[in-house]
Motif scaffolding. Sequence first.
Motif, PDB file in Angstrom:
ATOM      1  N   TYR A 197       0.894  -1.193  -0.033  1.00  0.00           N
ATOM      2  CA  TYR A 197       0.088  -0.048  -0.022  1.00  0.00           C
ATOM      3  C   TYR A 197       0.762   1.228   0.065  1.00  0.00           C
ATOM      4  N   THR A 199       2.126   5.912  -8.466  1.00  0.00           N
ATOM      5  CA  THR A 199       2.515   5.552  -6.965  1.00  0.00           C
ATOM      6  C   THR A 199       3.556   6.547  -6.645  1.00  0.00           C
ATOM      7  N   THR A 215      -3.391   6.861   3.781  1.00  0.00           N
ATOM      8  CA  THR A 215      -3.206   6.045   2.341  1.00  0.00           C
ATOM      9  C   THR A 215      -4.038   6.611   1.300  1.00  0.00           C
ATOM     10  N   GLU A 253      -5.297   5.076  -1.092  1.00  0.00           N
ATOM     11  CA  GLU A 253      -6.055   3.773  -1.713  1.00  0.00           C
ATOM     12  C   GLU A 253      -7.351   3.548  -1.067  1.00  0.00           C
ATOM     13  N   TYR A 254      -8.605   4.065  -1.533  1.00  0.00           N
ATOM     14  CA  TYR A 254      -9.789   3.895  -0.822  1.00  0.00           C
ATOM     15  C   TYR A 254     -11.094   3.811  -1.746  1.00  0.00           C
ATOM     16  N   LYS A 261     -12.111  -3.570  -7.715  1.00  0.00           N
ATOM     17  CA  LYS A 261     -11.027  -2.709  -7.329  1.00  0.00           C
ATOM     18  C   LYS A 261     -10.654  -2.960  -5.858  1.00  0.00           C
ATOM     19  N   ASP A 293      -7.217  -4.043  -4.233  1.00  0.00           N
ATOM     20  CA  ASP A 293      -6.214  -3.242  -4.315  1.00  0.00           C
ATOM     21  C   ASP A 293      -6.304  -1.881  -3.431  1.00  0.00           C
ATOM     22  N   LYS A 294      -7.335  -1.925  -2.406  1.00  0.00           N
ATOM     23  CA  LYS A 294      -7.460  -0.838  -1.698  1.00  0.00           C
ATOM     24  C   LYS A 294      -7.289  -1.149  -0.202  1.00  0.00           C
ATOM     25  N   LYS A 295      -6.891  -0.419   0.644  1.00  0.00           N
ATOM     26  CA  LYS A 295      -6.376  -0.699   1.879  1.00  0.00           C
ATOM     27  C   LYS A 295      -7.524  -0.979   2.764  1.00  0.00           C
TER      28      LYS A 295
END
Length: 458
Positions: A92, A119, A139, A141-142, A161, A164-166
Amino acid sequence: MADFNATFQKTLDILLEEKKYSSAKDILSTMAPEDVASVLQELDEKPAALLFRLLPKKIAAEAFVEMESDFQEKLIKGFSDKELTAILDEMYVNDAADIVEEMPANVVNRILSNVNAETRTAINQILQYPENSAGSIMTTEYVSLRLGTTVGQAINQIRRKGSDKKSFYTCYVTQNRKLLGRLSVKDLLLAKDDDLLIDDLMKTNVISVDTHTDQEEVVQIFSKYNFMALPVVDKEQNMVGIISFDDAIDVMEDETTEDIEIMAGMTPSDKTYLRTSAFSLFKHRVGWLLFLMVSATFTGMIITNFESALSQLVVLTAFIPMLMDTGGNSGSQSSVTIIRSLSLGELGFSDIGIIIWKEIRTAVLCGIALSAVCFAKVMLVDRLLLGNTDVSAMVALVVCLTMTVTVLVAKVVGCTLPLFAKKLGFDPAVMASPLITTIADTLSLLVYFGIAKFFLHL
């Protein structure tokens, strides 16, 4: 857990000695990433690197995040660019940013050159925020859903998806990056109709934090509302990321450890005890020890100043340690209580009047109880059992009166200093046991000799 690791370590050593790498890999693959990291760090560099390469990518990446920074650096130096890219791709963004922050410049350059542009931008975005702020631990990533999305469409988006998310248990509804609402996966799964719009399900009273919010405040919000994740917005109220529950727990652990070390009179360290060298421990401890040693000069000066008074009634000297210890302990009790309440957000500087009044009442009760027991102890033990005729009722009265006043003064000082430290922007934990004890020692001596001179005419 330590016994388990020791036993497992022996098993792993045997497998490595017999070159049964496949068996070692199978065992490690069944373990939690945190345990894998702990085990690999106990091995020599070469076998650790070998086993790390054999691990599935996801487990390897998760274990890598849990390792100490010096061990991470050793592994990175042995990675090829392809291996490094594979590990970074599984991480992440906030974990990658944490690693970048700990590495030397040459390793940082190599890491950033082996991640994609998106990234790299996200890592740089996180690193630009102040240390210990919400932005530095978030992060990017949500799960973000748009207004007008149906329940069925939202579920399909999470399926595509979510991995790939936290965190995808809580989803956020946005429009042009503005945070409008939130809803959980539970809300979506329990919806009666897949064609229902999420606009009708979402909660609009969303609690969020600014990127510059202190991480201690973030932890307090998690503790109060029991969130799984907390959205982070910028100054324009655009949503830029989330802080997950596990990251909040890490912050809570770090903050608690830091407070404990400061309260014990040490400079905080970011390494575990077993991985900290004796010289590092020396550097973290000697500063406070020197300060407290020098500050004890004041107590010596007070005793020297009243040397003539003590020579007239030497028995007074015998009660100095008891009075100083009681004053220090009383002050420490108050300071630790207030420091803890400040860290939990239960108190503020505006409560100083209430706090002082409560501590005064507590101190009076404690002082009376301690003085009563002290008087009995002085008269029965010191005078009768030990046969010290210099211990008169007046001497006992002076000691007990000093005890009461010392407890009162120490508790007031102990409760107010952390409040003033917080008000001035310092960590309240600085005003903990060692410092409070030193101040209380000085005050107790001044009170003791003042009362003794007045009542005993020394």
